[in-house]
Enzyme design. Structure first.
Site, short mmCIF file in Angstrom:
data_model
loop_
_atom_site.label_atom_id
_atom_site.label_comp_id
_atom_site.label_asym_id
_atom_site.label_seq_id
_atom_site.Cartn_x
_atom_site.Cartn_y
_atom_site.Cartn_z
N ARG A 132 38.40 19.37 12.54
CA ARG A 132 38.27 18.41 13.46
C ARG A 132 38.20 19.09 14.96
O ARG A 132 38.79 20.05 15.18
CB ARG A 132 39.50 17.62 13.26
CG ARG A 132 39.84 16.54 14.53
CD ARG A 132 40.81 15.65 14.22
NE ARG A 132 42.14 16.29 13.82
CZ ARG A 132 43.21 15.42 13.38
NH1 ARG A 132 42.83 14.16 13.40
NH2 ARG A 132 44.08 15.88 13.21
N ARG A 165 43.21 20.24 18.37
CA ARG A 165 44.52 19.78 18.88
C ARG A 165 45.54 20.90 18.51
O ARG A 165 45.42 21.55 17.67
CB ARG A 165 44.66 18.57 17.76
CG ARG A 165 44.68 17.14 18.64
CD ARG A 165 44.59 15.99 17.84
NE ARG A 165 45.78 16.00 16.95
CZ ARG A 165 46.19 15.00 16.03
NH1 ARG A 165 45.19 13.64 16.22
NH2 ARG A 165 47.10 14.70 15.50
N ARG A 176 53.44 18.50 9.11
CA ARG A 176 53.23 17.02 9.25
C ARG A 176 53.06 16.43 8.02
O ARG A 176 53.30 15.04 7.71
CB ARG A 176 51.80 16.71 10.21
CG ARG A 176 51.95 17.13 11.75
CD ARG A 176 50.88 17.25 12.57
NE ARG A 176 49.77 16.39 12.46
CZ ARG A 176 48.58 16.47 12.50
NH1 ARG A 176 47.92 17.63 12.78
NH2 ARG A 176 47.78 15.64 12.44
P1 AP5 Z 1 40.84 11.56 11.97
O1 AP5 Z 1 40.23 10.08 12.16
O2 AP5 Z 1 41.09 12.04 13.22
O3 AP5 Z 1 42.24 11.17 11.23
P2 AP5 Z 1 43.52 10.59 11.44
O4 AP5 Z 1 44.28 9.86 10.11
O5 AP5 Z 1 43.55 9.59 12.57
O6 AP5 Z 1 44.42 11.87 11.68
P3 AP5 Z 1 45.31 12.37 12.69
O7 AP5 Z 1 45.70 13.80 12.42
O8 AP5 Z 1 45.23 11.98 14.16
O9 AP5 Z 1 46.86 11.52 12.03
P4 AP5 Z 1 48.21 11.87 12.59
O10 AP5 Z 1 48.69 10.52 12.02
O11 AP5 Z 1 48.73 12.99 12.09
O12 AP5 Z 1 48.09 11.79 13.93
P5 AP5 Z 1 48.65 11.15 15.43
O13 AP5 Z 1 47.51 11.32 16.35
O14 AP5 Z 1 48.73 9.51 14.81
O15 AP5 Z 1 39.94 12.17 11.15
C1 AP5 Z 1 40.30 13.65 10.78
C2 AP5 Z 1 39.00 14.43 10.48
O16 AP5 Z 1 38.26 13.97 9.52
C3 AP5 Z 1 38.19 14.20 11.96
O17 AP5 Z 1 37.37 15.15 12.12
C4 AP5 Z 1 37.03 13.04 11.53
O18 AP5 Z 1 35.70 13.23 11.95
C5 AP5 Z 1 36.92 13.53 9.87
N1 AP5 Z 1 36.44 12.22 8.93
C6 AP5 Z 1 37.13 11.02 9.16
N2 AP5 Z 1 36.41 10.07 8.33
C7 AP5 Z 1 35.75 11.02 7.55
C8 AP5 Z 1 34.96 10.68 6.35
N3 AP5 Z 1 34.68 9.35 5.91
N4 AP5 Z 1 34.02 11.60 5.94
C9 AP5 Z 1 34.19 12.93 6.33
N5 AP5 Z 1 34.92 13.24 7.36
C10 AP5 Z 1 35.49 12.17 8.05
O19 AP5 Z 1 49.98 11.58 15.62
C11 AP5 Z 1 50.22 13.01 16.40
C12 AP5 Z 1 51.73 13.24 16.52
O20 AP5 Z 1 52.22 12.22 17.36
C13 AP5 Z 1 52.85 13.01 15.47
O21 AP5 Z 1 52.70 14.05 14.40
C14 AP5 Z 1 53.91 12.78 16.06
O22 AP5 Z 1 54.64 13.76 16.49
C15 AP5 Z 1 53.31 11.91 17.22
N6 AP5 Z 1 53.44 10.42 16.77
C16 AP5 Z 1 52.38 9.65 16.68
N7 AP5 Z 1 52.80 8.41 16.38
C17 AP5 Z 1 54.07 8.33 16.23
C18 AP5 Z 1 54.86 7.48 15.75
N8 AP5 Z 1 54.55 6.08 15.20
N9 AP5 Z 1 56.16 7.87 15.53
C19 AP5 Z 1 56.68 8.92 15.99
N10 AP5 Z 1 55.89 9.92 16.29
C20 AP5 Z 1 54.44 9.80 16.57
#
Ligand code: AP5
Length: 234
Positions: A132, A165, A176
């Site tokens: 990513r 990231r 995670r």
């Molecule tokens: P991507 O779309 O980035 O996947 P994602 O599910 O959004 O993954 P994240 O890692 O962002 O999710 P997350 O839930 O861990 O992180 P968040 O930012 O919410 O896709 C991933 C990759 O795959 C990309 O390179 C993309 O191009 C590729 N891809 C996608 N679809 C594809 C396909 N069909 N085919 C091929 N490739 C594909 O959270 C980060 C941190 O914030 C957490 O760890 C926590 O500390 C905090 N946080 C956020 N929300 C909360 C909450 N509600 N409560 C408490 N802490 C929180």
């Protein structure tokens, strides 16, 4: 039957399942706001403000920040004018406590959400996260294997140098994933018990655009008619 006037779509799934990618495509196609709690928290980190200082070490180690903080952020965010037609939640709710707050917020506004569970194999997730890249300016997501920018490591839209990231390091990704299994996966059962419609979608079966079209079709089949918006490009 869910509300057909104001959409709330919860994109649910583990890290790397494609929530952010799908949310970006679908918010354009359906003309609704994209609410990513991860992006909101990263904006605080980048600004170096009080919230950013409070959450930095938690996010860098792959933990979840406090329910109180995230709940407050979401409560305020869904009142913004761009949420008038509806909104897509990406990364929220992630604990049962967050899901309870959301249930009350939505009930007060007469909205019944739909949930899309993006199911993706663990090994695919690990490979995706390793590849990513993200534009620090416009947020566009890339993958060095499946969706590379035209010029290596440079954003197609604004020329910014792409970044990896902080929490995509291998040992943090493992934390995670553990956190997801322990605290977040049980939320899906809670959402089902609440009576929300949950669609299981294979998040690895096709390109991001193909998967977004499938989800868009599901939503439109329920009668959701957004105000002027373009469909996902065929
Ligand atoms: P991507 O779309 O980035 O996947 P994602 O599910 O959004 O993954 P994240 O890692 O962002 O999710 P997350 O839930 O861990 O992180 P968040 O930012 O919410 O896709 C991933 C990759 O795959 C990309 O390179 C993309 O191009 C590729 N891809 C996608 N679809 C594809 C396909 N069909 N085919 C091929 N490739 C594909 O959270 C980060 C941190 O914030 C957490 O760890 C926590 O500390 C905090 N946080 C956020 N929300 C909360 C909450 N509600 N409560 C408490 N802490 C929180």
């Amino acid at each position: 039957m869910a509300s057909t006037s104001r959409l709330c779509l919860i994109l649910f799934g583990p890290p790397g399942s494609g929530k952010g990618t799908q949310a970006k495509l679908l918010s354009k196609a359906l003309g609704v706001a994209h609410i990513s709690t991860g992006d909101m928290l990263r904006a605080h980190l980048a600004a170096g403000d009080e919230i950013g200082r409070e959450v930095r070490s938690i996010m860098e180690s792959g933990g979840l920040v406090s329910d109180q903080l995230v709940n407050r952020m979401v409560e305020q965010r869904i009142e913004q004018p761009d949420c008038r037609n509806g909104f897509i939640l990406d990364g929220f709710p992630r604990t049962v406590s967050q899901a309870k707050l959301l249930k009350d917020l939505l009930a007060a506004q007469g909205i019944t959400p739909w949930v899309v569970h993006l199911d993706v194999d663990y090994n695919v997730i690990i490979a995706r996260i390793a590849g990513r890249r993200q534009c620090p300016s416009c947020g566009t997501l890339y993958s060095v294997t499946s969706n590379a920018p035209t010029v290596s490591e440079v954003c197609d839209y604004d020329g910014s140098k792409l970044v990896v990231r902080e929490d995509d390091r291998e040992e943090v990704v493992r934390e995670r994933m553990k956190g997801y299994e322990r605290q977040t996966a049980p939320v899906l059962d809670y959402l089902k018990q609440t009576g929300y419609r949950v669609w299981e979608v294979d998040g690895a079966d096709g390109s991001p655009q193909a998967i977004a079209r499938r989800i868009e079709d599901l939503i439109r089949s329920q009668g959701f008619r957004p105000e002027p918006a373009g469909a996902v490009k065929k």
